[in-house]
Design a protein around this motif. Sequence first.
Motif, mmCIF file in Angstrom:
data_model
loop_
_atom_site.group_PDB
_atom_site.id
_atom_site.type_symbol
_atom_site.label_atom_id
_atom_site.label_comp_id
_atom_site.label_asym_id
_atom_site.label_seq_id
_atom_site.Cartn_x
_atom_site.Cartn_y
_atom_site.Cartn_z
ATOM 1 N N GLU A 214 0.830 -1.197 0.000
ATOM 2 C CA GLU A 214 0.000 0.000 0.000
ATOM 3 C C GLU A 214 0.868 1.252 0.000
ATOM 4 O OE1 GLU A 214 -3.943 1.081 2.533
ATOM 5 O OE2 GLU A 214 -2.087 0.941 3.694
ATOM 6 N N GLU A 215 1.899 1.248 0.828
ATOM 7 C CA GLU A 215 2.826 2.385 0.896
ATOM 8 C C GLU A 215 3.552 2.581 -0.432
ATOM 9 O OE1 GLU A 215 4.883 5.601 2.463
ATOM 10 O OE2 GLU A 215 3.385 4.452 3.578
ATOM 11 N N SER A 217 2.640 1.758 -3.341
ATOM 12 C CA SER A 217 1.741 2.179 -4.420
ATOM 13 C C SER A 217 1.509 3.679 -4.429
ATOM 14 C CB SER A 217 0.389 1.467 -4.281
ATOM 15 O OG SER A 217 -0.365 2.013 -3.201
ATOM 16 N N ARG A 220 -1.550 5.323 0.022
ATOM 17 C CA ARG A 220 -1.759 5.776 1.392
ATOM 18 C C ARG A 220 -0.496 5.599 2.226
ATOM 19 N NH1 ARG A 220 -5.524 2.818 2.287
ATOM 20 N NH2 ARG A 220 -7.368 4.176 2.173
ATOM 21 N N SER A 277 -13.800 -0.339 3.674
ATOM 22 C CA SER A 277 -12.674 0.569 3.463
ATOM 23 C C SER A 277 -13.022 1.985 3.928
ATOM 24 C CB SER A 277 -12.285 0.585 1.980
ATOM 25 O OG SER A 277 -11.185 1.443 1.765
#
Length: 391
Positions: A214-215, A217, A220, A277
Amino acid sequence: MTRQPALAGIRVLDLGRYIAAPFCANMLANEGAEVIRVEPPEGGADREVMPVGQPGRGGLYLQVNANKKSLSLDYAKPEGRAVLEKLIATADVLIVNLPQKALMKLRLDYDSLAAIKPNIILTTISAFDAGGKDRDRVGFDGTGQALSGAMYLTGFGEAPTREAVSYVDYATAMAAAFATMSALMDRARSGKGQHVQCSLMGTALTMMNAMLMEEASGFRTRRPIGNRSPIAGPSDLFRAKDGWVMIQIIGDPMFSRWARMIGREDLLSDPRFASDSDRGENGEALSAIQQEWCASRTVEECLADLAAARLPACPCLTPAQTLTMPGFEDYTEILPVGDGLPLVARSIRTESALATPRTLAPLLGADSAALLDALGIAAEEQARLKAQGII
């Protein structure tokens, strides 16, 4: 016909210390392997961890060394090394948690062991990848927690917080036991041994992998949010009138039941809470609503209403309360130490484990004489080695 334990006839040498390697070996012992813990004649430093009033048998030692035999041996000395090599020649698996440089120095690397027992399986657990640039660095459970990003995300933001339990060590032990079993199955087909390698960093990064993706990408960058879940809500720890309640609402059906339970059906049409989410992103608002609901109720009242709505919740217990928790006995066996101590021995259930008799973690050197006799080392030679401090 009585079922034979799956690993009956497999001999494992446990040269480990503290948690990762010894617990890996313990898991194999629970499946019927003969596991021999090899430690210095003065005893390993891990014997007293988590004291329970039994000299040489702390809580950690009692847990991770159940179902093992004990051989005291200083294998750093030439005569002790000769004894170890005789033992290696009889073994199927050797487990150790040391960095690569220390393995080479002690001649516990795979090439050295295979020269003694060609089809042996060597399972090594190191802090860092055994083939990577940090292979010679030392480290512990906290190293993995800190470097993986997990410690930074744990807590409420005032300071990074280490988990109270050594989850990186225990998870690495489980991974190493799985990998060792895989190597044993491969050897049964191919006749070949191998070097199984696991690391604390590998485990810690595996557990953080989804958040690291996630980081990476750019979608967030997460920050510490206490006990709140980042992926659903309300999912948090809440203060009731007389204690704490853990509530975890995940998925649309649960969220609908929760909103109706607290009399807030208006939340079902709020765009901030349209999906798990979204509810994770706006969890602070949901936690505030849930906290207000809990504040006027006792823990028992909270749990009763949540259970009626088929929503997962439980009290947050102290260790003392956990000991008296209903159902605790489903996971434990009582060790004959003092007034009886609980060993969590039923978290993994297999027919093999049920067929393996449970034995107490051994006293230092309890099996030395019998093991050395079986290696053909005469009593007078054993006496000489003992006088020299080698056994």
